[in-house]
Design an enzyme around this catalytic site. Structure first.
Site, PDB file in Angstrom:
ATOM      1  N   GLU A 111       5.173  -4.446   4.322  1.00 38.83           N
ATOM      2  CA  GLU A 111       4.150  -3.725   3.564  1.00 38.83           C
ATOM      3  C   GLU A 111       4.300  -2.219   3.733  1.00 38.83           C
ATOM      4  O   GLU A 111       4.086  -1.454   2.782  1.00 38.83           O
ATOM      5  CB  GLU A 111       2.765  -4.193   3.995  1.00 38.83           C
ATOM      6  CG  GLU A 111       2.485  -5.633   3.580  1.00 38.83           C
ATOM      7  CD  GLU A 111       1.182  -6.161   4.123  1.00 38.83           C
ATOM      8  OE1 GLU A 111       0.327  -6.560   3.315  1.00 38.83           O
ATOM      9  OE2 GLU A 111       1.009  -6.182   5.361  1.00 38.83           O
ATOM     10  N   GLU A 131       2.341 -14.034   6.818  1.00 38.28           N
ATOM     11  CA  GLU A 131       0.954 -14.041   7.280  1.00 38.28           C
ATOM     12  C   GLU A 131       0.256 -15.383   7.098  1.00 38.28           C
ATOM     13  O   GLU A 131      -0.559 -15.789   7.939  1.00 38.28           O
ATOM     14  CB  GLU A 131       0.153 -12.941   6.567  1.00 38.28           C
ATOM     15  CG  GLU A 131       0.371 -11.539   7.116  1.00 38.28           C
ATOM     16  CD  GLU A 131       1.544 -10.825   6.485  1.00 38.28           C
ATOM     17  OE1 GLU A 131       1.637  -9.599   6.626  1.00 38.28           O
ATOM     18  OE2 GLU A 131       2.389 -11.494   5.841  1.00 38.28           O
TER      19      GLU A 131
END
Length: 261
Positions: A111, A131
């Protein structure tokens, strides 16, 4: 500055190296420090381009520090100015950032790279958003930025199964700009940074502003919008000293001297 971040200024280029044991993972404290660095970069008129990389040759960043999580740091903790890793939520940064991805970029590390304007990666780099396997979601931009690059089927596989994507595949999909050897990574990132420095700073700022504000608009609407006078940088660049300097330098067969005004 902390032991986790090493800063080097090369003229108008700022190099930031994330250096934390155990995969360059980022806890809230480090994220705060990174946010301060990126905000200082934003506000320093002498700096034009930033390069963010990781120490070593294995990990760019494994993202959120799961050891800190195990010790009680919550997924919705305050990660400081700029959001996680200091860059993922700075939406008004009008200077370019290059992610020099030297290895694994997982979770928040991916990210962070996606929040940059350019990604140059080593041929051993790998990207993933695992995640969901940890009971959380990639909400520091991964689930928002990746769908703007990849087709839905590929995004779904990456965010729901944690599938890894290698450097060459990332290049084919347009996630990264360049794939080079580990030994050439930083030189290549610096070369790109210098190319950006050679462009007029106001023009770069105007381009980023236009991308940011019109990316979801139909083309005709975007035309009207950028000419409406509401933007900060686009109107000023048209009447700037740099807009005179560029053609003049071309006519005189010399390099332009940008003043940023």
């Amino acid at each position: 500055m902390s032991e986790s971040l090493h800063l080097t200024r090369n003229g108008s280029i700022l190099e930031i190296t994330l250096d934390r044991p155990k995969a360059n993972a980022i806890d809230a404290k480090t994220s705060f420090e990174m946010g301060e660095v990126f905000l200082n970069f934003r506000d320093d008129p002498q700096l034009r381009v930033a390069i963010i990389t990781g120490a070593g040759e294995k990990f760019f960043s494994a993202g959120w520090d799961l050891k800190a999580a195990a010790e009680g740091e919550a997924p919705d903790a305050d990660f400081g100015p700029g959001g996680f890793a200091g860059l993922t939520e700075i939406f008004n940064l009008d200077k370019p950032v290059i992610a020099a991805v030297n290895g694994y970029a997982f979770g928040g590390g991916f990210e962070l790279a996606l929040a940059a304007d350019f990604i140059v990666c080593a041929d051993n780099a790998s990207f993933a958003l695992p995640e969901a396997k940890l009971g959380i979601v990639p909400d520091s931009g991964g689930v928002l930025r990746l769908p703007k690059i990849l087709p839905p089927a590929i995004v779904n596989e990456m965010v729901m199964t944690g599938r890894r994507m290698g450097a060459e595949e990332a290049l084919r999909w347009g996630i990264v700009n360049r794939v080079v050897s580990q030994a050439e990574l930083m030189d290549n990132a610096r070369e790109l940074a210098q190319q950006l420095v050679n462009s007029a700073p106001l023009a770069i700022a105007a381009l980023k502003e236009i991308y940011r504000t019109t990316s979801e608009m139909p083309v005709e609407e975007a035309y009207r919008y950028i000419r409406s006078g509401v933007l900060k940088h686009y109107p000023s660049v048209l009447h700037s000293e740099d807009a005179i300097e560029g053609p003049l330098a071309f006519a005189e067969k010399r390099d332009p001297v940008w003043k940023g005004r």
